[in-house]
Scaffold this motif. Sequence first.
Motif, PDB file in Angstrom:
ATOM      1  N   UNK A  57       0.852  -1.184   0.000  1.00 56.92           N
ATOM      2  CA  UNK A  57       0.000   0.000   0.000  1.00 56.92           C
ATOM      3  C   UNK A  57       0.890   1.238   0.000  1.00 56.92           C
ATOM      4  N   UNK A  58       0.653   2.143  -0.959  1.00 57.69           N
ATOM      5  CA  UNK A  58       1.491   3.340  -1.046  1.00 57.69           C
ATOM      6  C   UNK A  58       0.710   4.632  -0.825  1.00 57.69           C
ATOM      7  N   UNK A  59      -0.619   4.568  -0.897  1.00 58.14           N
ATOM      8  CA  UNK A  59      -1.395   5.782  -0.704  1.00 58.14           C
ATOM      9  C   UNK A  59      -2.879   5.535  -0.862  1.00 58.14           C
ATOM     10  N   UNK A  60      -3.627   6.645  -0.778  1.00 61.17           N
ATOM     11  CA  UNK A  60      -5.077   6.560  -0.935  1.00 61.17           C
ATOM     12  C   UNK A  60      -5.635   7.928  -1.283  1.00 61.17           C
ATOM     13  N   UNK A  61      -6.899   7.937  -1.656  1.00 62.42           N
ATOM     14  CA  UNK A  61      -7.604   9.169  -1.942  1.00 62.42           C
ATOM     15  C   UNK A  61      -9.077   8.861  -2.139  1.00 62.42           C
ATOM     16  N   UNK A  62      -9.900   9.890  -2.053  1.00 63.58           N
ATOM     17  CA  UNK A  62     -11.334   9.697  -2.191  1.00 63.58           C
ATOM     18  C   UNK A  62     -11.947  10.865  -2.957  1.00 63.58           C
ATOM     19  N   UNK A  63     -13.117  10.597  -3.513  1.00 59.77           N
ATOM     20  CA  UNK A  63     -13.891  11.594  -4.240  1.00 59.77           C
ATOM     21  C   UNK A  63     -15.310  11.573  -3.697  1.00 59.77           C
ATOM     22  N   UNK A  80       3.856   7.200   4.647  1.00 61.09           N
ATOM     23  CA  UNK A  80       5.095   7.934   4.962  1.00 61.09           C
ATOM     24  C   UNK A  80       6.358   7.313   4.362  1.00 61.09           C
ATOM     25  N   UNK A  81       6.358   6.008   4.112  1.00 59.78           N
ATOM     26  CA  UNK A  81       7.541   5.358   3.517  1.00 59.78           C
ATOM     27  C   UNK A  81       7.661   5.630   2.023  1.00 59.78           C
ATOM     28  N   UNK A  88       1.239  10.784  -4.581  1.00 55.62           N
ATOM     29  CA  UNK A  88       0.132  11.748  -4.487  1.00 55.62           C
ATOM     30  C   UNK A  88      -0.225  12.298  -5.862  1.00 55.62           C
ATOM     31  N   UNK A  89       0.763  12.539  -6.673  1.00 53.67           N
ATOM     32  CA  UNK A  89       0.524  13.046  -8.038  1.00 53.67           C
ATOM     33  C   UNK A  89      -0.313  12.043  -8.833  1.00 53.67           C
ATOM     34  N   UNK A  90       0.010  10.765  -8.720  1.00 53.34           N
ATOM     35  CA  UNK A  90      -0.732   9.742  -9.458  1.00 53.34           C
ATOM     36  C   UNK A  90      -2.146   9.554  -8.899  1.00 53.34           C
ATOM     37  N   UNK A  91      -2.288   9.598  -7.584  1.00 52.35           N
ATOM     38  CA  UNK A  91      -3.620   9.470  -6.976  1.00 52.35           C
ATOM     39  C   UNK A  91      -4.485  10.655  -7.401  1.00 52.35           C
TER      40      UNK A  91
END
Length: 151
Positions: A57-63, A80-81, A88-91
């Motif tokens: 797991x490298x990140x997340x986001x929601x809409x 954080x790793x 973040x740019x890709x998410x």
Amino acid sequence: MRMQVDDLSDERVQALIMNHLESMALHSPPESRHALHFDGLRQPDVTFWSAWEGEELVGCGALKELGAAHGEIKSMKTDPRHVRKGVARQVLAHIIDVAKERGYTRLSLETGSMAAFAPARRLYESFGFTYCEPFAHYKHDPNSMFMTKEL
């Protein structure tokens, strides 16, 4: 990087959301925290994605849908790793693409005004978001900044 719609049942995803909420608590007073908790992220008007590199797991986001033509970005968080690796740019690019596919004409967000949130603000600015007045249910708050982008 693989983005997948997520039901937040994976313990790794839960830990990342808890890290996000704890980070908000470090930098924002309670009345200025607008991050969604698990129940909020599971609402029918919210789509939550987790971002993966292989099994990590490298990140997340929601809409969050605010209306037929307006969405709000929520819960953007990089593990954080994996900070400074473009997660973040890709998410964010994925969320913008989905918003366009849904026919939204505007995408907005709330973020903190403190120095800790400066990297996030720079990211949003680099995607063409501009500062705006509070939207939806938000009110003026010295600890919040509001941004929007026409799609």
